[in-house]
Design a protein around this motif. Sequence first.
Motif, PDB file in Angstrom:
ATOM      1  N   ALA A 275      57.395  21.603  41.366  1.00 10.40           N
ATOM      2  CA  ALA A 275      57.379  21.421  40.074  1.00 10.40           C
ATOM      3  C   ALA A 275      56.654  19.735  39.814  1.00 10.40           C
ATOM      4  CB  ALA A 275      58.552  21.437  39.118  1.00 10.40           C
ATOM      5  N   ALA A 276      55.985  19.658  38.879  1.00 14.08           N
ATOM      6  CA  ALA A 276      55.519  18.255  38.634  1.00 14.08           C
ATOM      7  C   ALA A 276      56.371  17.779  37.737  1.00 14.08           C
ATOM      8  CB  ALA A 276      54.161  18.536  37.819  1.00 14.08           C
ATOM      9  N   MET A 277      56.787  16.527  38.193  1.00 15.72           N
ATOM     10  CA  MET A 277      57.615  15.383  37.655  1.00 15.72           C
ATOM     11  C   MET A 277      56.830  14.462  36.688  1.00 15.72           C
ATOM     12  SD  MET A 277      60.807  14.573  36.726  1.00 15.72           S
ATOM     13  CE  MET A 277      61.940  15.323  37.977  1.00 15.72           C
ATOM     14  N   VAL A 278      57.194  14.420  35.436  1.00 20.02           N
ATOM     15  CA  VAL A 278      56.091  13.304  34.439  1.00 20.02           C
ATOM     16  C   VAL A 278      57.142  12.693  33.664  1.00 20.02           C
ATOM     17  CG1 VAL A 278      54.446  13.430  32.574  1.00 20.02           C
ATOM     18  CG2 VAL A 278      54.547  15.258  34.248  1.00 20.02           C
ATOM     19  N   ALA A 279      56.795  11.528  33.299  1.00 16.56           N
ATOM     20  CA  ALA A 279      57.500  10.445  32.436  1.00 16.56           C
ATOM     21  C   ALA A 279      56.534  10.354  31.546  1.00 16.56           C
ATOM     22  CB  ALA A 279      57.922   9.198  33.297  1.00 16.56           C
ATOM     23  N   LEU A 280      57.218   9.887  30.330  1.00 20.05           N
ATOM     24  CA  LEU A 280      56.519   9.281  28.974  1.00 20.05           C
ATOM     25  C   LEU A 280      56.643   7.809  29.029  1.00 20.05           C
ATOM     26  CD1 LEU A 280      56.836  11.852  26.171  1.00 20.05           C
ATOM     27  CD2 LEU A 280      55.100  11.642  27.421  1.00 20.05           C
ATOM     28  N   GLU A 281      55.744   7.132  28.766  1.00 22.52           N
ATOM     29  CA  GLU A 281      55.629   5.746  28.864  1.00 22.52           C
ATOM     30  C   GLU A 281      54.597   5.335  27.605  1.00 22.52           C
ATOM     31  OE1 GLU A 281      54.600   4.100  32.424  1.00 22.52           O
ATOM     32  OE2 GLU A 281      56.143   4.763  33.597  1.00 22.52           O
ATOM     33  N   GLY A 282      55.336   4.673  26.460  1.00 25.75           N
ATOM     34  CA  GLY A 282      54.589   4.446  25.503  1.00 25.75           C
ATOM     35  C   GLY A 282      54.029   5.771  24.835  1.00 25.75           C
ATOM     36  N   GLY A 283      54.572   6.657  24.918  1.00 24.60           N
ATOM     37  CA  GLY A 283      54.126   8.150  24.335  1.00 24.60           C
ATOM     38  C   GLY A 283      53.051   8.613  25.087  1.00 24.60           C
ATOM     39  N   LYS A 284      52.786   8.251  26.224  1.00 20.04           N
ATOM     40  CA  LYS A 284      51.656   8.640  27.065  1.00 20.04           C
ATOM     41  C   LYS A 284      52.310   9.462  28.441  1.00 20.04           C
ATOM     42  CE  LYS A 284      48.511   7.207  24.610  1.00 20.04           C
ATOM     43  NZ  LYS A 284      47.379   7.914  23.528  1.00 20.04           N
ATOM     44  N   PRO A 285      51.878  10.376  28.857  1.00 10.41           N
ATOM     45  CA  PRO A 285      52.427  11.092  30.205  1.00 10.41           C
ATOM     46  C   PRO A 285      51.863  10.399  31.212  1.00 10.41           C
ATOM     47  CG  PRO A 285      50.975  12.628  29.125  1.00 10.41           C
ATOM     48  CD  PRO A 285      50.892  11.530  28.234  1.00 10.41           C
ATOM     49  N   VAL A 286      52.844  10.416  32.161  1.00  8.86           N
ATOM     50  CA  VAL A 286      52.498   9.568  33.610  1.00  8.86           C
ATOM     51  C   VAL A 286      53.110  10.417  34.779  1.00  8.86           C
ATOM     52  CG1 VAL A 286      52.846   7.398  35.172  1.00  8.86           C
ATOM     53  CG2 VAL A 286      52.575   7.359  32.658  1.00  8.86           C
ATOM     54  N   PHE A 287      52.048  10.873  35.493  1.00  9.06           N
ATOM     55  CA  PHE A 287      52.784  11.674  36.516  1.00  9.06           C
ATOM     56  C   PHE A 287      53.459  11.046  37.756  1.00  9.06           C
ATOM     57  CE2 PHE A 287      51.227  13.855  40.701  1.00  9.06           C
ATOM     58  CZ  PHE A 287      52.099  15.099  40.564  1.00  9.06           C
ATOM     59  N   LEU A 288      54.602  11.386  38.086  1.00  7.07           N
ATOM     60  CA  LEU A 288      55.402  10.927  39.267  1.00  7.07           C
ATOM     61  C   LEU A 288      55.541  11.552  40.283  1.00  7.07           C
ATOM     62  CD1 LEU A 288      58.713  10.068  36.720  1.00  7.07           C
ATOM     63  CD2 LEU A 288      56.942   8.686  37.170  1.00  7.07           C
ATOM     64  N   GLY A 289      54.940  12.700  40.601  1.00  8.98           N
ATOM     65  CA  GLY A 289      55.054  13.431  41.830  1.00  8.98           C
ATOM     66  C   GLY A 289      55.423  14.791  41.664  1.00  8.98           C
ATOM     67  N   TRP A 290      55.335  15.588  42.857  1.00  8.55           N
ATOM     68  CA  TRP A 290      56.013  16.636  42.957  1.00  8.55           C
ATOM     69  C   TRP A 290      57.408  16.651  43.471  1.00  8.55           C
ATOM     70  CZ3 TRP A 290      53.210  20.528  40.820  1.00  8.55           C
ATOM     71  CH2 TRP A 290      51.741  20.539  40.794  1.00  8.55           C
ATOM     72  N   ARG A 291      58.205  17.766  42.725  1.00  9.89           N
ATOM     73  CA  ARG A 291      59.540  17.826  43.126  1.00  9.89           C
ATOM     74  C   ARG A 291      59.838  19.116  43.449  1.00  9.89           C
ATOM     75  NH1 ARG A 291      58.382  13.265  42.896  1.00  9.89           N
ATOM     76  NH2 ARG A 291      59.770  11.531  42.024  1.00  9.89           N
ATOM     77  N   ARG A 292      60.416  19.719  44.731  1.00  9.14           N
ATOM     78  CA  ARG A 292      60.940  20.959  45.058  1.00  9.14           C
ATOM     79  C   ARG A 292      62.420  20.804  45.137  1.00  9.14           C
ATOM     80  NH1 ARG A 292      57.123  23.913  49.251  1.00  9.14           N
ATOM     81  NH2 ARG A 292      57.332  25.989  48.460  1.00  9.14           N
ATOM     82  N   PRO A 293      63.155  21.576  44.045  1.00 12.69           N
ATOM     83  CA  PRO A 293      64.615  21.564  43.942  1.00 12.69           C
ATOM     84  C   PRO A 293      65.169  22.130  45.261  1.00 12.69           C
ATOM     85  CG  PRO A 293      63.583  23.214  42.354  1.00 12.69           C
ATOM     86  CD  PRO A 293      62.509  22.539  43.231  1.00 12.69           C
ATOM     87  N   LYS A 294      66.294  21.600  45.527  1.00  9.38           N
ATOM     88  CA  LYS A 294      67.084  22.205  46.655  1.00  9.38           C
ATOM     89  C   LYS A 294      68.125  22.889  46.307  1.00  9.38           C
ATOM     90  CE  LYS A 294      66.208  18.335  49.835  1.00  9.38           C
ATOM     91  NZ  LYS A 294      66.606  17.116  50.688  1.00  9.38           N
ATOM     92  N   ASN A 295      68.536  23.918  46.690  1.00  8.35           N
ATOM     93  CA  ASN A 295      69.556  24.994  46.527  1.00  8.35           C
ATOM     94  C   ASN A 295      69.499  25.182  44.903  1.00  8.35           C
ATOM     95  OD1 ASN A 295      70.489  25.109  49.096  1.00  8.35           O
ATOM     96  ND2 ASN A 295      71.374  23.038  48.833  1.00  8.35           N
ATOM     97  N   PRO A 296      68.673  25.605  44.148  1.00  5.04           N
ATOM     98  CA  PRO A 296      68.661  25.932  42.463  1.00  5.04           C
ATOM     99  C   PRO A 296      69.786  26.990  42.529  1.00  5.04           C
ATOM    100  CG  PRO A 296      66.490  26.480  43.796  1.00  5.04           C
ATOM    101  CD  PRO A 296      67.419  25.947  44.758  1.00  5.04           C
ATOM    102  N   PRO A 297      70.319  27.069  41.338  1.00  5.83           N
ATOM    103  CA  PRO A 297      71.155  28.187  40.770  1.00  5.83           C
ATOM    104  C   PRO A 297      70.252  29.573  41.134  1.00  5.83           C
ATOM    105  CG  PRO A 297      71.265  26.434  39.226  1.00  5.83           C
ATOM    106  CD  PRO A 297      70.027  26.247  40.173  1.00  5.83           C
ATOM    107  N   LYS A 298      70.926  30.537  40.968  1.00  5.64           N
ATOM    108  CA  LYS A 298      70.117  31.960  41.139  1.00  5.64           C
ATOM    109  C   LYS A 298      69.902  32.302  39.966  1.00  5.64           C
ATOM    110  CE  LYS A 298      70.992  32.897  45.587  1.00  5.64           C
ATOM    111  NZ  LYS A 298      69.767  33.120  46.493  1.00  5.64           N
ATOM    112  N   PRO A 299      68.692  32.869  39.798  1.00  3.94           N
ATOM    113  CA  PRO A 299      68.372  33.348  38.238  1.00  3.94           C
ATOM    114  C   PRO A 299      69.227  34.421  37.616  1.00  3.94           C
ATOM    115  CG  PRO A 299      66.809  34.392  40.120  1.00  3.94           C
ATOM    116  CD  PRO A 299      67.606  33.341  40.726  1.00  3.94           C
TER     117      PRO A 299
END
Length: 228
Positions: free
Chosen positions: A204-228
């Motif tokens: 998933a793409a990790m994004v931050a808001l800085e001054g109201g503008k989106p900034v790309f932080l990178g891709w993150r792949r969760p480890k051991n996510p809960p079951k759906p």
Amino acid sequence: GWKTAYVVTDQFIAYTKSLSKYFVEHYANIGGKILLEDTYTNGDNDFSAQLARLQALEEKPEVIFISSYGSDIAFIIRTLREVGIDSPVVGGDSYDDPALHEALGERFGNDIYYVTHTFMSPEAHPDMPKFLELYRAMYGEDPDTAFVATGWDTIMLLAQATEIAGTTDGDAVARALESNEFNLLTGKLRYKSAEEGHEPDKAAAMVALEGGKPVFLGWRRPKNPPKP
């Protein structure tokens, strides 16, 4: 990392409730402590009761998880910031909304982090410029959220699997989907085995808001996510 959290969940739709459920479960699994879980109903435009309960906590949460959507996210964040609650705020893909970013603006649109499907720039994927060029040619404007890339990837996923299989036979394409990883605009994707229900294992793409503008932080792949 953030060791304590406050969680507020919009009760209006199943999506926001399930998002909080997964956050709470996974946060506990990695050693986090939920100081308070609270609720909100979309459109209430009154956060005073929740705010009072939050301010009454003996310990200030290190992070705040707000599971809502639309203008209500901006309303809650502005309410918190206006009374001096400055803990980082995190949320899901409903934060990927230009109207939300505009509503928060330069003053309130800071220290906010969310995950979404992709980021509409070459930082996210080398094929993004090609996609944006095709999108502009068809619609005459840039896409305003990452959601538009999900439809493209649905087709490209099948195209890549068909190419790997060397045939359009359904069983062969299914085997290709099951046994390969796909590098999509919306992140790298592979499917777990049939025994595991073919659950998607996806970045998933990790994004931050800085001054109201989106900034790309990178891709993150969760480890051991809960079951759906």
